[in-house]
Write a protein that holds these residues in place. Sequence first.
Motif, PDB file in Angstrom:
ATOM      1  N   GLY A   1       0.809  -1.218   0.000  1.00 26.31           N
ATOM      2  CA  GLY A   1       0.000   0.000   0.000  1.00 26.31           C
ATOM      3  C   GLY A   1       0.838   1.262   0.000  1.00 26.31           C
ATOM      4  O   GLY A   1       0.394   2.319  -0.478  1.00 26.31           O
TER       5      GLY A   1
ATOM      6  N   ARG B   1      -3.825   0.486  -4.290  1.00 27.07           N
ATOM      7  CA  ARG B   1      -4.695   0.707  -3.134  1.00 27.07           C
ATOM      8  C   ARG B   1      -5.181  -0.647  -2.631  1.00 27.07           C
ATOM      9  O   ARG B   1      -5.531  -1.533  -3.413  1.00 27.07           O
TER      10      ARG B   1
ATOM     11  N   PHE C   1      -5.368  -6.154  -3.884  1.00 28.55           N
ATOM     12  CA  PHE C   1      -5.071  -4.742  -4.111  1.00 28.55           C
ATOM     13  C   PHE C   1      -5.282  -4.418  -5.581  1.00 28.55           C
ATOM     14  O   PHE C   1      -5.136  -5.278  -6.463  1.00 28.55           O
TER      15      PHE C   1
ATOM     16  N   ARG D   1      -4.404   2.328  -8.460  1.00 29.71           N
ATOM     17  CA  ARG D   1      -5.100   3.587  -8.252  1.00 29.71           C
ATOM     18  C   ARG D   1      -5.658   4.090  -9.586  1.00 29.71           C
ATOM     19  O   ARG D   1      -5.146   3.771 -10.662  1.00 29.71           O
TER      20      ARG D   1
END
Length: 466
Positions: A356, A362, A375, A378
């Motif tokens: 992260g 993200r 994850f 972005r």
Amino acid sequence: MPSANGDSTRNHLAVNPVFTAEPAHIPRNTLPGDGLAPDVAYQVVHDELMLDGNARLNLATFVTTWMEPTAEKLMAECFDKNMIDKDEYPRTATLEHRCTRMLGDLWHAPPADDVTGCSTTGSSEACMLAGLALKRRWQHARRAAGLPADRPNLVMGINVQVCWEKFANYFDVEPRLVPMQGERFHLDAEQAAAHCDENTIGVVAVLGSTFDGSYEPVADICAALDRLEAERGWNVPVHVDGASGAMVAPFCDPGLVWDFRLPRVASINTSGHKYGLVYPGVGWVVWRDAAALPEDLVFRVNYLGGDMPTFALNFSRPGAQVVAQYYTFLRLGFEGFRRVQQTCRDVATSLAERIGELGPFRLLTKGDELPVFVFALRDDVTGYSVFDVSAHLRESGWLVPAYTFPAHRTDLAVLRVVVRNGMTHDLADLFLDDLRLAVERLSRQAKPLRGAESASFAHGASAHHA
């Protein structure tokens, strides 16, 4: 040239001239006319398998990829034992029975003379058996009340493992799949109750979703179904699919109430070959009590001159994995399992946090339930895709699945990391170094080179999910 199924179109296997007795040609798709020397046969098979991925670097699978040499030795001693032959191998049958008792105790089954449960080839078979018990109980209750019993349905989140859709298809049950919505990636209590009616045979609550590693709120779902029964009179049982979480939560989340402490939970399954820490394939299913498993589903076999009940879809299978499960229970004990699972969670949460902090990603989950996290990129990262990241990591030996979420979040593409026993902090450091290098290289791209069509991982989800 490779064929459509990935195999070569050559008619013969090529053998290097290293042996003194090798034939010039070995047919690829037909039986050889004569046998081969054992070292020749071994080398042919061994060399081809070198092209498989390294199982220890496979961050896609939940399945155990490492066991102690003593466990492997014990399994080798049992490869020839057929688990179904309980009269020929009574001690193996006894070890199976002890394992179900241990699991019943671990999951707080009500006190009884015995625990109702069995081993299976994996969680898929265990889920099928649990689903059959739910369906048969519902049919008996409906017929006893003089009501039709021809339109059963099963409520579950769309994130369930594909075995539940197979169950619905194979055994004529309507699957009521609750789609994802917004940041809700699994079944919740409100949606579970809203999708039930008088024909609902049960609700499946997943303790550890394969999509993101999160626990579904079993206690809240049971409470919602309690209210539904009070309002409408529908008694809807819950099956907990604990393929992974049922061997994590008892050790890492002892205060979490998800098991037979909830009266509405009728059955629980788990995969011994996942966080049960045994090589594939072995699964387990345990029912709350004998009443939760209709007697007309149970077959009786003669066992040591007595009566041995059996309930399974499969027949012959090796006893080695069941023996290995018992060995692992003895070897680790409660505290040993707690250390292993907590270490996996520590590695997962630490690695997730550092990913992260890299910048382009993200986190959707953090690995603090199952030691699994997902994850995404972005929104401002437009030069490459998660599928590009997965492909670059594969070049370093890491197998990391990239996939899109199911309805109604097919817009969300993610990477998933599964931390299993054997994935140490040191290996996590090496993985992070390779991920960082992949990101540096990909940042020079002008646009993504790969999309969802390049995804090679289904991770148990059906084709229209993944």
